[in-house]
Design an enzyme around this catalytic site. Structure first.
Site, PDB file in Angstrom:
ATOM      1  NE  ARG E  99      30.857 -68.256 -61.189  1.00 51.60           N
ATOM      2  CZ  ARG E  99      30.830 -69.153 -62.173  1.00 51.60           C
ATOM      3  NH1 ARG E  99      30.969 -68.778 -63.428  1.00 51.60           N
ATOM      4  NH2 ARG E  99      30.646 -70.418 -61.905  1.00 51.60           N
ATOM      5  CE  LYS E 166      36.155 -87.765 -34.238  1.00 49.25           C
ATOM      6  NZ  LYS E 166      36.731 -87.060 -35.380  1.00 49.25           N
ATOM      7  CD  GLU E 200      38.633 -91.811 -34.016  1.00 50.33           C
ATOM      8  OE1 GLU E 200      38.499 -91.172 -35.062  1.00 50.33           O
ATOM      9  OE2 GLU E 200      39.310 -91.393 -33.043  1.00 50.33           O
ATOM     10  CG  ASP E 221      40.569 -93.689 -37.297  1.00 50.34           C
ATOM     11  OD1 ASP E 221      40.143 -93.234 -38.377  1.00 50.34           O
ATOM     12  OD2 ASP E 221      41.547 -93.232 -36.697  1.00 50.34           O
TER      13      ASP E 221
END
Lengths: 286, 286, 286, 286, 286, 286
Positions: E99, E166, E200, E221
């Site tokens: 697993r 940003k 951004e 963006d």
């Protein structure tokens, strides 16, 4: 000995992991989070307490809001039946922490209690009871702390803080043509100047030789009290004399009366009986 | 139980750190690196061996070139005096590793030996001896492995792998108006469907109630063998019956004859006596 | 001192993490995996080598298939320009490991080289150069190992393996009405019997008092060589005499000629100059 | 740079372990727990402070009740003799923490002080002083933080955050028939688009080639100030120009006047002198 | 990207702990230790393989004697149904490791497969698919490795290796009276000279301003492909242009055709579908 | 499930390390330390929240002075657009913590949301949705917690807390001449008495055999709803019936209506879609 938050974290964290406290399926299935409780730690037999700060830290690492109030302190003697501390707060948290806290407290109190029995057995002599490196893997600091709480003193913490020349070292050196006296001198020259040099001997002659060569401590291994007294008479002015090997509650007083300074006992930490302690609850709604 | 290299590293590493093996001032001052030795692990009293792979791993983590040759295996019964394994290689490395290896081996063999005494005490009955969560902090896996080597079986590993409803849970729920039977149903509904539900009871009546409500395991806590037999007669068809509390080598046979399936004993892991084992050396030059 | 695989892992692992060796964007963008190289570690100035096993372990933890061949050993004196070891294998792995290996090797060799300078400066005296606990955080074992390679000896490893009573302890005790002599007796009674008791003093009078009260080691702090000689004359029969404080390559010989046994120097480990060592490559295709 | 609680724990914890603070045998034997003290950190020579928050965290990890009051801040210039912070609380805890706190503070302040000397040496030029990856193993973040406090700037943190093509890379690629210009293009194509590409060159010609091929940064390695000026004149419009190799306090000003943007100096972190700082005590009863 | 033994240990060790592989109650109860098996890893659907070395390491950490033989390599395309590797050795060990090995292999192959779908969707354009920092906690290195295996490239590894300004940074700075252009200049002055500066933007105007102010990378963006093309036309000569936000397999081709250099997609690592892979056994006696 | 401070530390610390939060070059270059901000966590799509305490802990581990105020709780249903919590304090700290907090919160909420979809799909039946061990390496506890928040229940935590006999075990045992019924009896005899025994079957006949041999749980693997109903009719009185394999939102209702108790779905944790959540800022000066 100082138990810093960081030290406690390491000791306790391992045990919390082992017990998978994050998923206590019983408590989470049954006990409502709002339920408040007060629980008391109550010994079920006489002994010496050790580890209350560790137990307290266990509860607080499960839930920082739990309140742990000590009624007694490490080193206190209990008869059994009295509350030694209370824990208040969310019942779920107390239940989850219970076994971990008790596993520490019962072992540490068991060691302190056993140490106390040896200390009392030699009452009136000038000897001290000390531990060894025969501790349970992973718990050396706590084991040795519990010995000190029980009235004992601590021997070496580890292989770094003292030279201890044993029969195996001497046999190996003998094969190289190095005598006991030369071995002590070699250790003096090469080991850090800050450590003492202890030598394990099994005869009066070897004890005298070790003392003459400047050993700081001479360990009399498995010798009769009479032989120990003879050795003490001749070397105690020049070095610390330590008795070791085959010591029990039955013979420790006779050994102490031989005049040795130190009696070291591995069983204090390798074979203590856990002190029986329970956690008893009262509950109430918040 | 599987002791992976990684598991061994974690257990052993902590103990090597505690013993400061990197700076063994005795060995480095006295023993020439070229000195080769062969040493034998020799028990000094009868018992059951457990932990040989751990001991072997200790030596190899100090020095991968040491050769550890087993003469006997975990689970073997020793009388005392026979070599159970030999370690060959640099004498400095063997000396440095000795105490750590023995600390593991003596504790684990002590647990196996104590377990074996209980198992033999109930010989001829259908009961099994099992451990508890009253292990030494940090050593649960090794403690439980040693129980299995001594002929016992393992109870819950931790709080996650089984529901165990104790008196404290029931008292808390009673305060909420929840009966024993309702508590079991609540656990069934909320706990993972994969875990069993065990209930601790202190009376025959409670045992019947627990069984009737569908408990998978009923733990008879501190009951007399006679009461246990009565309970077993009525509930054993529907659930596993476990005896717990106050069990000693003196009373375990009587308890086993009551017909219980399981006898759980905290002392196996919280209060074993270390098995006395020595490391005896021969030395030679390389 | 013993550098076990586990110890090496801990020291090296931290530095490999710090250097993000798993994502060496330069090497992975530029160097073909098939490219084989042989590189030589070459000091650029004279000194004493220390840390070759650590450097070797760095390369092998990056890539176990790299072959590290020593030409010289720890403790060897180099002039600069000679190869001390070669590393062969995948060039990508050697490039990635280079800085980490050199950071260890240059610091350790720098410490050994500085220690050697002090040792040579007191050539012909009976004093020893020793280190202190003023090591770089996280590297104490390696720092002290490097001192020993440079010909020095080691003082206390840590706070556990020796009592060292400093001016601050004495001032605090004086406020409690405890004299220097009483402090030494208190330490003797309460500290483990296995540790030595050292006292730091700043005057001849205090040195005499410490010796009279049974100090194992008396540290003369920032005293003139003349005062040191006076102190040595009176106490050296009874205790080890250590000089400390303000010691430089200029004054160390005078201090050594005062007759002290031990000269401890923090600068060995808190302010060594890294030994300049380069890694020089040859490459070839596989 | 941000020193989070977690980062501090990791750095400090290793050092507390190394110093075995849990068993400070001197303090526990001598100093009564009730004794309160106030101690001041006092530099003994001029320099720039760095690491006060680390020192503060050391004291609080030993004992959260200690109060650390800053008088000055990281980056402040000291003359020697002034108190930079006071610590108040249990004297036992302050004594135990002292060496660990000083080991951090003295190294970090030593780095800041050395950096400041270089920064002042190039005063009036447009160049910046930067560090390298030649840090002490395990302390990169603290070393680089100390450089920034001393007025320097930071170069790559590790192998991941920038491409730096060195002579060894170029030699290996030349063997594959790959030119310097092709190497830069290969790096541009394969390395993350977020990283800059720096090339180490040893001649004016190579500098021009690197700039022409689009290197973001050209490192002039061990070139004369005159050659550096020539290179700067031709490439500084297109790339950042960095000087490296063999830079000392004696020649750094001449190098800066060549017009380079960046001067990187390994010695800032591989060979700083610890700033001499003491802890001075007042004591009083609680 | 390099997966060192140490890195593998850390990743795998956590998962082996989580799965309590030391006490696999099923395997230890049922499967005889002598039983040997050979098992094959077989994908059940088409995709790209990633993580074979991790899977191999899982098996070998459970049992170093297991033999893992690769039939295919990371990056290979599978149709489903073919064996990609075989594992031979003790069946108990294979069962216990299964697993854990599959959990790594299925996630990593899932990421590689999803990345490959995006890469194929933009076939014929000059854009590259890159990842983000939206990885699963604790697996960033493996997640990013899997992206690279799927044909993608890597964006920043972490907060240290690139400046990314940003909208939130810009809004905060606007409140301080700092314009986008000034922010870029401030970053250039204060951030390490080795990192690129990315900004951004959400409009063509902002893109132009960022480019004019010297941004190394401009991230568009959530802009339309048409607006992206307009921006690209004006700024692509001066900086790298990256598209981000709201990108799916449906619109990625249109975005790529706008001429952007880089398309970053969080879903590659925050929302991949595990590739369905089974372990199929043959067994035989030893 | 309980998320202790220690558990949170371990999960969060790994991710903070991965993201190198100590050196956030963007924030430290741009944002003044005095700037205060308030930011809101805002989901961008409908779903079920899980992980708010983890997100809160991330912010507080970056900076203990940040204030995290929950507006909603784990398990609450969101539509998108509403604030679920606000974080107030130093903007630098919030920016640095943002991605780490979101990585946890988005994954955990994604799992809870997917679980909720399955739970709603079987509304009106008596079946429960449960998870598997197909979790992401290193996050099992958080993954399973998120399933429980989404209305699911938990299957085995690991290999220790239940026997699960799969086709591979049965095939291996068949080769040894051991039937399915014998395998169950062997497990009953050898596994801890505290664990349940589950058997995976692929046919009605095998289901009957498993039930007859006393399996506690029978897992019907990849069977049709009709076959499941047939099996349920015959065995549900004696054991828990679990459906597994190939279950989707399209077929889960039909499976639930077959009468099975439990439906286990690996995709809940191996392939959830992250819930889209943003952090939106307001800033102000302190």
């Amino acid at each position: 000995m100082l138990l810093t938050p960081r030290e406690l974290d390491a000791y306790i964290g391992r045990e919390l992991d082992e017990d998978s406290v994050s998923a206590d399926v019983t408590t989470s299935a049954l006990i409502p989070p709002h339920l408040q409780a007060r629980a008391s730690l109550v010994p079920q037999e006489p002994g010496i307490l050790a580890g209350l700060d560790v137990a307290s830290a266990v509860f607080q690492r499960i839930n920082p809001d739990l309140v742990f109030a000590k009624k007694l302190l490490d080193g206190d003697r209990v008869e059994g039946g009295e509350a030694i501390a209370t824990i208040s707060g969310a019942m779920t948290s107390i239940l989850t922490a219970e076994r971990t806290a008790l596993n520490f407290l019962q072992r540490m109190s068991g060691i302190a209690t056993l140490t106390d029995q040896y200390v009392k057995a030699i009452d009136g002599t000038t000897a001290s009871i000390v531990d060894t490196r025969k501790t349970v893997p992973g718990l050396r600091l706590l084991d040795k702390y519990a010995v000190s709480i029980g009235g004992g003193r601590n021997h070496r913490m580890n292989l770094t803080d003292g030279v201890l020349i044993k029969d195996n070292h001497l046999a190996a050196l003998a094969g190289e043509g190095v005598s006991l006296g030369q071995a002590i001198k070699r250790a003096r020259a090469r080991a850090p100047h800050t450590v003492k040099i202890e030598v394990e001997v099994e005869s009066i002659e070897a004890a005298l030789a070790a003392s003459a060569a400047g050993a700081d401590i001479v360990m009399l291994d498995n010798m009769s009290p009479e032989d120990m007294r003879t050795a003490v008479d001749q070397i105690a002015a020049n070095c610390i004399v330590e008795a070791s090997g085959g010591i029990t509650l039955d013979n420790v007083a006779a050994i102490a009366r031989s005049g040795v300074d130190i009696i070291s006992i591995g069983a204090l930490t390798h074979s203590p009986q856990a002190l029986d302690i329970s956690l008893e609850y009262e509950t109430r709604n918040a």
